[in-house]
Design a protein around this motif. Structure first.
Motif: not given
Lengths: 177, 438
Positions: A57-58, A61, A64-65, A130-131, A134, A138, A151
């Motif tokens: 994840g970046t 991304e 947004r989550v 993935e979330e 991310a 973040y 990443t």
């Protein structure tokens, strides 16, 4: 006499046998289970990265989550709300210092482990791997512990060096492996 | 003029020898039957003498015996205090009312509870305990299967690492013993030794730790050295004879006698054997108390030797000068309590307390000292020693090593953890009892 000594031998043998059985305390009623069956519960992450799943994840991304699932409690941009802030913090000086991620947490892997097992508070275990990657990226990026376009995955996360990594003293070294 | 029972008691008390200042009497006074009269501590003034009569409950049949007993309605004030009674999205704490209890174990309904996201409502038939990781054969256990294993019972206290944290405040916070020390309780736990289950799974020679995890919403997890897991750890199924309470881990919890409460994983569902610790949220961050200078302790496993006086304590008013029993609780995560000393003059002179038998390792020990209060101000303290030779520190000693706050925190706050120093109660001339530093 002959019978008696034979009896004695039999009793001794029986006692020895029962002692052997008794030393194997377990009734052996546990049911074997396969790695595939364990997988949904197998969520521990260690500081060396053991247990980290495939995926990545970046920060973008994760942002947004975060807006959708985290900011309601932790505030916009991780600045805090009804629950703790996730960004910033001063160096630890004493018991009144705030234990923030950047100021106190020794390992970045704890972020992935804790988000995945406990967050969001009302819907734990609802995030995909993935979330979680991310969100971890973040939060690390908000704290400038990684770059904005880096990443985070199973290889990069254990390599993130947290500022307070060496800020600890083991209280009972003789009881700690 | 005829002598009254009260006159006779006074005369008898005059003859009793004080063993420390401010009226502390010999601990064996009660055992010798030397005290004819004892005054208890109550929340309301006691009634004056009156003509004896038969009351209504003695003159007609009583209520039907219930299938699950509850205490008298006159005891409904004996409750835990709740930090988050509406279950808002944060941790909930329920504290044990030590000043309204006596003896050495905590009734299940009053055992302290900390839940980080409420108590899960677990169906015992669906609960599973998994043991995996560095073992020869991963195994899963149902409650029904565990109930067939050889069990052990033991008394053990469980104490939150943050119990007594208000005493890190720079000024004494005026609060009850429940608010100050209510995050410790003691019970008889019955269950299966964890070593039995680990042996059955076959411990790999590389394993050094277990990581235990609950079935609660945060899936709370803590790392525990394998040596402790193989020594006296238990998967507890029963608490004071009945199934473990929902708030204490129903249908099963990890019990680590004498060790930090948070590590005694409630609702335990998984134990993974590993070479290294997990550095989970609660060990890497929360239960890592910061020291003066900024370093923090890690792996503060043991709840160290501690004692506090429950009777009298703030909220329990003295009923005028005369005879009282000072009593309290002592315990240590390093074994049995060896000795408790009590002072009524702020630590200048000390009397040895009687220890209620049996004194059990890593369980509550009730201590008692008879006291003749002459009505003048007194400062009560207790200090415990354990069989390993550990001495409960004075507050000054603890603050020198661990620090204190610069501002007075809210009573529910946790400025630090693992406070085990002496607590002081000031008994005022009015009979009021206050929390002080002495």
């Amino acid at each position: 006499m002959y019978t008696r000594s034979l009896c004695g031998f039999a009793v001794t043998f029986a006692l020895a046998l029962s002692a052997m059985v008794a030393s194997a305390q377990s009734p052996n009623l546990g049911k074997p289970i396969s790695p595939a069956e364990i997988a949904p519960w197998d969520i521990n992450i260690l500081p060396d990265g053991t247990g980290l799943p495939p995926g990545s994840g970046t920060p973008a991304e994760g942002a947004r989550v975060y807006s959708a699932k985290c900011s309601v409690c932790h505030g916009q941009d991780g600045k805090g709300g009804t629950s703790t802030r996730l960004v910033g913090g001063e160096p630890i000086k004493n018991m009144e210092s705030e234990k923030t991620i950047a100021s106190f947490w020794p390992y970045a892997t704890t972020l992935f482990d804790y988000i995945r097992r406990a967050m969001p508070w009302r819907q734990p275990r609802s995030l995909t791997n993935e979330e979680v990657y991310a969100l971890t990226a973040y939060i690390l990026s908000l704290n400038k512990l990684i770059g904005e376009s880096e990443t985070i995955n199973a290889l990069t996360l254990p390599k993130v060096r947290m500022p307070n990594r060496d800020g600890f003293i083991v209280r009972f070294p003789d009881r700690t492996p | 003029m005829p002598t009254t029972p009260s006159d006779r008691a006074k005369r008898k008390l005059k003859n009793l020898e004080a063993v420390a200042a401010n009226g502390l009497l010999h601990r064996r006074l009660f055992l010798r039957g030397g005290a004819a009269l004892m005054t208890g501590y109550t929340l309301v003034p006691s009634a004056a003498g009156q003509q004896l009569t038969d009351d209504a409950w003695s003159l007609a049949p009583g209520v039907t015996v219930p299938d699950y007993g509850t205490r008298s309605r006159f005891e409904n004030n004996v409750v835990r205090t709740l930090s988050n009674p509406k279950g808002e999205p944060r941790t909930q704490h329920a504290r044990t009312p030590h000043h309204l209890l006596n003896g050495t174990f905590t009734p299940n309904s009053l055992h302290f509870v900390i839940s980080h996201a409420g108590d899960p409502d677990i169906d015992p038939d669906k609960h599973r305990l998994l043991i995996h990781g560095l073992v020869k054969q991963p195994l899963v256990f149902t409650l029904g299967v565990l109930a067939r294993y050889p069990m052990v019972s033991r008394m053990a206290f469980v104490e939150c690492g943050g119990n007594s944290a208000p005493l890190f405040s720079s000024e004494p916070i005026q609060a009850s013993v429940q608010a100050l020390h209510g995050l410790v309780s003691s019970a008889e736990w019955t269950g299966v030794p964890l070593s039995t289950l680990l042996d059955e799974a076959g411990v790999d020679a590389k394993a050094r730790w277990i990581i235990a995890e609950g079935a609660d919403p945060p899936h709370l997890s803590r790392s525990v050295p394998l040596t402790k897991a193989m020594d006296d750890a238990m998967i507890a199924l029963y608490q004071n004879g009945e199934r473990v309470m929902p708030g204490n881990g129903y249908p099963m919890r990890l019990l680590l006698p004498g060790w930090e409460g948070n590590m005694n994983i409630k609702w335990v569902r998984r134990i993974q054997l590993t070479e290294k610790p997990g550095m989970t949220f609660y060990e890497a961050r929360t239960y890592a108390p910061i020291l003066p200078g900024g370093k923090a302790y890690r792996f503060y496993f043991i709840q160290e030797v501690k004692s506090f006086i429950t009777h009298p304590s703030p909220g329990l008013a003295m009923q005028g000068p005369g005879f009282y029993e000072i009593s309290g609780i002592a315990y240590s995560g390093s074994g049995r309590i060896a000795k408790v000393m009590v002072s009524a003059d702020g630590g200048k002179s000390w009397a040895q307390a009687a220890l209620e038998q049996p004194v059990l390792s890593m369980a509550f020990t009730r201590f008692r000292v008879p006291w003749r209060w002459d009505g003048s101000p007194a400062v009560l303290q207790s200090r415990a020693w354990d069989e390993a030779g550990n001495e409960q520190p004075t507050r000054a000693q603890l603050v020198a090593a661990r620090g204190e706050t610069t501002r007075v925190p809210p009573v529910n706050a946790f400025p630090s953890q693992h406070y085990n120093a002496i607590t002081s109660w000031s008994v005022e001339r009015s009979g009021e009892v206050k929390h002080v530093y002495a």
